[in-house]
Design a protein around this motif. Sequence first.
Motif, PDB file in Angstrom:
ATOM      1  N   ASN A 132      11.118  26.414   5.689  1.00 31.10           N
ATOM      2  CA  ASN A 132      12.142  25.414   5.381  1.00 31.10           C
ATOM      3  C   ASN A 132      12.332  24.477   6.574  1.00 31.10           C
ATOM      4  N   GLY A 133      12.358  23.185   6.301  1.00 34.69           N
ATOM      5  CA  GLY A 133      12.546  22.199   7.361  1.00 34.69           C
ATOM      6  C   GLY A 133      11.265  21.581   7.867  1.00 34.69           C
ATOM      7  N   ASP A 134      10.118  22.210   7.611  1.00 33.80           N
ATOM      8  CA  ASP A 134       8.848  21.593   7.987  1.00 33.80           C
ATOM      9  C   ASP A 134       8.626  20.353   7.122  1.00 33.80           C
ATOM     10  N   VAL A 135       7.981  19.343   7.684  1.00 35.07           N
ATOM     11  CA  VAL A 135       7.704  18.110   6.944  1.00 35.07           C
ATOM     12  C   VAL A 135       6.200  17.951   6.765  1.00 35.07           C
ATOM     13  N   CYS A 136       5.769  17.789   5.529  1.00 36.65           N
ATOM     14  CA  CYS A 136       4.356  17.559   5.218  1.00 36.65           C
ATOM     15  C   CYS A 136       4.138  16.096   4.857  1.00 36.65           C
ATOM     16  N   THR A 137       3.148  15.485   5.478  1.00 40.94           N
ATOM     17  CA  THR A 137       2.759  14.119   5.148  1.00 40.94           C
ATOM     18  C   THR A 137       1.459  14.187   4.362  1.00 40.94           C
ATOM     19  N   PHE A 138       1.501  13.727   3.103  1.00 40.47           N
ATOM     20  CA  PHE A 138       0.345  13.761   2.216  1.00 40.47           C
ATOM     21  C   PHE A 138      -0.280  12.366   2.169  1.00 40.47           C
ATOM     22  N   SER A 183       0.848  -1.188   0.000  1.00 39.47           N
ATOM     23  CA  SER A 183       0.000   0.000   0.000  1.00 39.47           C
ATOM     24  C   SER A 183       0.883   1.236   0.000  1.00 39.47           C
ATOM     25  N   ARG A 184       0.684   2.105  -0.975  1.00 39.70           N
ATOM     26  CA  ARG A 184       1.467   3.335  -1.059  1.00 39.70           C
ATOM     27  C   ARG A 184       0.514   4.504  -1.233  1.00 39.70           C
ATOM     28  N   THR A 185      -0.158   4.858  -0.170  1.00 38.98           N
ATOM     29  CA  THR A 185      -1.168   5.912  -0.241  1.00 38.98           C
ATOM     30  C   THR A 185      -0.716   7.209   0.417  1.00 38.98           C
ATOM     31  N   SER A 186       0.555   7.309   0.766  1.00 43.58           N
ATOM     32  CA  SER A 186       1.037   8.554   1.364  1.00 43.58           C
ATOM     33  C   SER A 186       2.502   8.776   1.017  1.00 43.58           C
ATOM     34  N   PHE A 187       2.922  10.031   1.128  1.00 41.27           N
ATOM     35  CA  PHE A 187       4.333  10.359   0.949  1.00 41.27           C
ATOM     36  C   PHE A 187       4.644  11.579   1.798  1.00 41.27           C
ATOM     37  N   VAL A 188       5.919  11.805   2.051  1.00 36.44           N
ATOM     38  CA  VAL A 188       6.327  12.960   2.840  1.00 36.44           C
ATOM     39  C   VAL A 188       7.240  13.857   2.014  1.00 36.44           C
ATOM     40  N   CYS A 189       7.265  15.114   2.375  1.00 38.19           N
ATOM     41  CA  CYS A 189       8.140  16.061   1.690  1.00 38.19           C
ATOM     42  C   CYS A 189       8.620  17.102   2.692  1.00 38.19           C
ATOM     43  N   THR A 190       9.925  17.318   2.727  1.00 40.49           N
ATOM     44  CA  THR A 190      10.508  18.335   3.592  1.00 40.49           C
ATOM     45  C   THR A 190      10.583  19.657   2.836  1.00 40.49           C
ATOM     46  N   MET A 191      10.015  20.683   3.416  1.00 39.39           N
ATOM     47  CA  MET A 191       9.956  21.972   2.746  1.00 39.39           C
ATOM     48  C   MET A 191      11.347  22.591   2.568  1.00 39.39           C
ATOM     49  N   LYS A 192      11.559  23.132   1.372  1.00 43.42           N
ATOM     50  CA  LYS A 192      12.799  23.842   1.071  1.00 43.42           C
ATOM     51  C   LYS A 192      12.470  25.087   0.246  1.00 43.42           C
ATOM     52  N   LYS A 193      13.474  25.793  -0.188  1.00 42.80           N
ATOM     53  CA  LYS A 193      13.284  27.095  -0.828  1.00 42.80           C
ATOM     54  C   LYS A 193      12.346  27.033  -2.022  1.00 42.80           C
ATOM     55  N   SER A 194      12.471  26.004  -2.865  1.00 39.82           N
ATOM     56  CA  SER A 194      11.665  25.926  -4.083  1.00 39.82           C
ATOM     57  C   SER A 194      10.176  25.791  -3.792  1.00 39.82           C
ATOM     58  N   HIS A 195       9.838  25.269  -2.628  1.00 40.16           N
ATOM     59  CA  HIS A 195       8.424  25.086  -2.293  1.00 40.16           C
ATOM     60  C   HIS A 195       7.741  26.405  -1.933  1.00 40.16           C
ATOM     61  N   HIS A 251       7.172  33.178  -6.945  1.00 38.88           N
ATOM     62  CA  HIS A 251       7.094  33.307  -8.401  1.00 38.88           C
ATOM     63  C   HIS A 251       7.041  31.957  -9.124  1.00 38.88           C
ATOM     64  N   LYS A 252       7.618  30.929  -8.543  1.00 42.27           N
ATOM     65  CA  LYS A 252       7.637  29.621  -9.220  1.00 42.27           C
ATOM     66  C   LYS A 252       7.634  28.465  -8.224  1.00 42.27           C
ATOM     67  N   ALA A 253       6.800  28.570  -7.213  1.00 42.65           N
ATOM     68  CA  ALA A 253       6.714  27.500  -6.212  1.00 42.65           C
ATOM     69  C   ALA A 253       6.129  26.232  -6.841  1.00 42.65           C
ATOM     70  N   TYR A 254       6.644  25.080  -6.449  1.00 41.41           N
ATOM     71  CA  TYR A 254       6.106  23.817  -6.946  1.00 41.41           C
ATOM     72  C   TYR A 254       6.376  22.708  -5.947  1.00 41.41           C
ATOM     73  N   LEU A 255       5.625  21.621  -6.084  1.00 41.31           N
ATOM     74  CA  LEU A 255       5.791  20.433  -5.248  1.00 41.31           C
ATOM     75  C   LEU A 255       5.795  19.214  -6.153  1.00 41.31           C
ATOM     76  N   THR A 256       6.887  18.472  -6.152  1.00 43.48           N
ATOM     77  CA  THR A 256       6.985  17.275  -6.980  1.00 43.48           C
ATOM     78  C   THR A 256       6.297  16.092  -6.310  1.00 43.48           C
ATOM     79  N   ILE A 257       5.520  15.341  -7.086  1.00 42.29           N
ATOM     80  CA  ILE A 257       4.861  14.133  -6.601  1.00 42.29           C
ATOM     81  C   ILE A 257       5.786  12.945  -6.860  1.00 42.29           C
ATOM     82  N   PRO A 258       6.147  12.142  -5.839  1.00 41.78           N
ATOM     83  CA  PRO A 258       7.021  10.979  -6.078  1.00 41.78           C
ATOM     84  C   PRO A 258       6.461  10.070  -7.173  1.00 41.78           C
TER      85      PRO A 258
END
Length: 233
Positions: free
Chosen positions: A203-209, A120-132, A136-143
């Motif tokens: 930066n450094g915050d972790v989001c669990t989706f 089961s792969r229904t979640s992922f995590v991402c640590t916030m960094k400058k690009s997020h 002007h060009k914020a984005y979040l990549t989906i694994p």
Amino acid sequence: MAVKCSKFFKFLAPGFNTRLSLPVAFCSSLSENKLDKAVIKSCLGSWHVRVGRTVDGVLSFEEGWEEFVNHHGLKLGEILIFKHNGKRVFNVVAYEALGSEKGYDSKGKSPSEATASSTSRTSFVCTMKKSHGDPHKAYLTIPARFARSNGIVATSRIILKDLSGRSWPLILSRWESISRGSHRIAIRTNGWYKFYEANKLKNGDVCTFSLKPVSSKSGSKSARVMDVQITRG
């Protein structure tokens, strides 16, 4: 009286396999001053570990921790999300370095023994960094593994929901990564930046989706909903 739940994350840095130090902020807020033993629970079972303490009051998982690491096939750079509900019990979920939740088939089986088809792969995590948080060009990549296993494509519509129930509708986009020679799926609209700002991410915050299952009434073309839990860095 209700027990206050504490949540924190740990990056697996060099030396993690024999000893794991817990965050200073968590240690200082812990009410269990005589914590010398703990139980770590995952989807594979429970492990009893000894808890050490430095003169500065920093706690660490020691004897018994290495067995937990080996059984879960943990590797350098991966992430562990811990939830402490009191009574010396820690619930933990493991994520790969790229953010996808590690796949474990059933109780008692390590990743090397797990069957991919039943993972089961229904979640992922991402640590916030400058690009997020770039206005002007914020984005979040989906694994990629998460997207493939859940049928998420570039045309998918996503709704992000935080713990307070607020929601942000988003549309995914796809672009080619020349350096990697592959395609990437990401959230690149201003909707993501609105979510970032509204939740005061840094930066450094972790989001669990966590992707919610599709109901039979909504249909396959309806927007997919992802609940987001934020762990402050």
